[in-house]
Design an enzyme around this catalytic site. Structure first.
Site, PDB file in Angstrom:
ATOM      1  CG  HIS A 223       6.651  -7.176   0.213  1.00 59.01           C
ATOM      2  ND1 HIS A 223       6.614  -5.851   0.609  1.00 59.01           N
ATOM      3  CD2 HIS A 223       5.793  -7.824   1.039  1.00 59.01           C
ATOM      4  CE1 HIS A 223       5.787  -5.707   1.619  1.00 59.01           C
ATOM      5  NE2 HIS A 223       5.274  -6.877   1.906  1.00 59.01           N
ATOM      6  CE  LYS A 225       2.098  -5.832  -1.146  1.00 58.17           C
ATOM      7  NZ  LYS A 225       3.308  -5.665  -0.331  1.00 58.17           N
ATOM      8  CG  ASP A 230      -6.125  -3.442 -22.239  1.00 54.85           C
ATOM      9  OD1 ASP A 230      -5.828  -4.643 -22.378  1.00 54.85           O
ATOM     10  OD2 ASP A 230      -7.303  -3.028 -22.232  1.00 54.85           O
ATOM     11  CG  HIS A 399       0.138  -2.881   5.419  1.00 50.18           C
ATOM     12  ND1 HIS A 399       0.093  -3.115   4.058  1.00 50.18           N
ATOM     13  CD2 HIS A 399       1.000  -3.806   5.920  1.00 50.18           C
ATOM     14  CE1 HIS A 399       0.882  -4.123   3.756  1.00 50.18           C
ATOM     15  NE2 HIS A 399       1.455  -4.565   4.855  1.00 50.18           N
ATOM     16  CE  LYS A 401       3.716  -1.832   2.387  1.00 48.67           C
ATOM     17  NZ  LYS A 401       3.766  -2.322   3.736  1.00 48.67           N
ATOM     18  CG  ASP A 406      12.250  19.419   1.870  1.00 49.51           C
ATOM     19  OD1 ASP A 406      11.861  19.462   3.061  1.00 49.51           O
ATOM     20  OD2 ASP A 406      13.448  19.320   1.555  1.00 49.51           O
TER      21      ASP A 406
END
EC number: 2.7.8.-
Length: 481
Positions: A223, A225, A230, A399, A401, A406
């Site tokens: 999952h 990404k 370079d 979508h 995450k 704190d």
């Protein structure tokens, strides 16, 4: 006489089949018990195998096997790839990580060999338009290599823009390696990837499912990404390559969060990609050219790039999330598209809220998966009773995450707050220990709150009994959603 012999043979074959079948079931039950799993996981599988052995065997084969003791890469190869990021590791005697998070640093180091990297610059993207604009610009600048890994790589407008540019760079002599998830890209025709192969791009599918009906690989997906250009510029976060991140859906916008990292933090992304690349290609790439010297952009920007998956002993990202929530003193703000928490995470959130910590949970009002959304709702009852503030994002699908706490720690990446991300998927998150960055991400959360509907506990708990029953039923399948 022949008829009696035939019946007798059938009777013997039937008895042998029943014996073998029972031995197989009891053998599986014994295997499950000796794996010493959480009893909450062990008992349901034992019950299913005993009461519905036929269906139970099929479900166990697809979804129940414990892969914690498996290794997809040797320790020696892993160390050879991971030793390169150590060059950008922050010396422990000059470490300025906030004191409450020192144990978290140690946890991620011990369980994931995650180096404490410093000197990075981070650009935040909260929409696909900005992210893909910058991604295409950075890809066009590549001179040596492009490493690109996505769960979903669509054959649509933005997907073809990226594909065309990658093919151009490959023809220029740039090393281009593409890794995609086989299940995530099931709807993409082979022709799309074959065109890139013909242009000189090295393309591989992760855990390729050759016979979907006959394989257990279907339940374990990559999952992540990741883009590395370079060895100097990297991208990570929640966005796949698809038009919905720029055009939204027919029922609203698609809100997500992504990072661009320049500096030492890119070495952590590079190591994660090269480990996955070795798994599918058996080619070890750890030359210095993939870990070039980079400028130090900020001394106080300290991060760890952490991966997690269904193999190995530890569920690192789940442990890190529980630790972070349990040690929060002021607030915990969470954005997640799917909220199907493990029991430990569930308890950590409730205890934090009951202890006076400002716990806020932001979810999409409407999900792209109805079954997962129903199961999510069953967990919200316990949250609001404990004092967790729940917000539903209204303009479209949330979508993102994100976990920020704190004014000190920010966690962002590919992992959702659900069983699948923590138990079954290969995921990657960045933990950033920088107060100013945490305050910046807190502002992002607060800005999104203006597009949310605050859940009113008294109304929520009075939902129709039929609806609550359906949600509770779907909760039973939350490990599989």
């Amino acid at each position: 006489m022949l008829a009696l012999i035939h019946i007798h043979i059938q009777w013997i074959v039937g008895i042998i089949f029943i014996i073998l079948y029972c031995v197989t079931i009891l053998g599986l039950v014994l295997v499950i018990i000796t794996e010493n799993r959480n009893p909450l996981k062990t008992i349901p599988w034992v019950v299913v195998l005993l009461l519905a052995p036929g269906v139970g065997i099929i479900f166990y084969f697809f979804f129940g096997q414990d892969n914690r003791k498996q290794r997809i890469i040797s320790r020696r190869t892993y160390k050879r790839i991971m030793k390169r990021p150590q060059g950008g590791k922050l010396p422990q005697d000059s470490c300025s990580v906030p004191a409450p998070y020192q144990p978290l640093v140690t946890l991620l180091t011990n369980s994931n060999q995650s180096s404490l990297l410093y000197g990075s610059n981070i650009t935040i993207y909260t929409n696909g338009t900005d992210k893909f604009r910058d991604l295409l610009e950075e890809l066009a600048k590549a001179t040596h290599h492009i490493h690109i890994q996505y769960y979903i790589f669509c054959d649509d407008e933005i997907g073809n823009k990226v594909k065309t540019l990658l093919m151009e760079k490959a023809r220029e002599g740039v090393e281009v390696r593409l890794l995609y998830d086989d299940v995530g890209c099931w709807k993409v025709k082979d022709k799309f990837f074959n065109e890139m192969k013909d242009a000189g791009i090295e393309v591989n599918a992760f855990l390729k499912v050759a016979f979907p009906v006959l394989t257990s690989k279907v339940n374990y997906r990559n999952h992540r990404k990741i883009v590395v250009i370079d060895g100097k510029v990297g991208f990570m976060g929640g966005m796949n390559i698809a038009d919905r991140y720029t055009k939204g859906t027919d029922w609203g916008t698609w809100r997500d969060t992504h990072f661009k990292i320049t500096g030492r933090g890119v070495h952590g992304l590079q190591a994660a990609f090269l480990i996955d690349w070795y798994v599918v290609s058996k080619k070890l790439l750890n030359d210095k050219i993939y870990y070039p010297l980079v400028p130090v952009y900020s001394d106080d920007n300290i991060m760890q790039i952490c991966t997690s998956g269904p193999v190995g002993q530890w569920r690192t990202l789940l442990q890190a999330a529980i630790f972070t929530i349990a040690n929060a003193k002021k607030y915990v703000f969470i954005q997640t598209p799917y909220f199907l928490p493990t029991e430990g995470l569930n308890q950590a959130l409730q205890i934090a809220a009951l202890g006076g910590v400002d716990v806020r949970l932001m979810l999409p009002k409407r999900s792209d998966t109805r079954t997962a959304n129903m199961a999510t709702h069953s967990f919200i009852d316990e949250m609001v009773k404990a004092g967790v503030k729940v917000y539903f994002y209204k303009p479209g699908f949330l979508h993102s995450k994100l976990l920020v706490t704190d004014d000190a720690l920010t966690c962002i990446g590919s992992a959702n707050m659900d069983f699948r991300s923590f138990e079954h998927n290969f995921e990657i998150n960045a933990f950033v220990y920088q107060p100013s960055f945490a305050r910046q991400m807190k502002k992002v959360f607060m800005h999104d709150m203006h597009s949310c509907e605050r859940l009113v506990p008294s109304r929520w708990l009075k939902r129709p009994r039929k609806q609550r029953l359906a949600e509770s039923f779907m909760r039973l399948f939350s490990p599989l959603l």
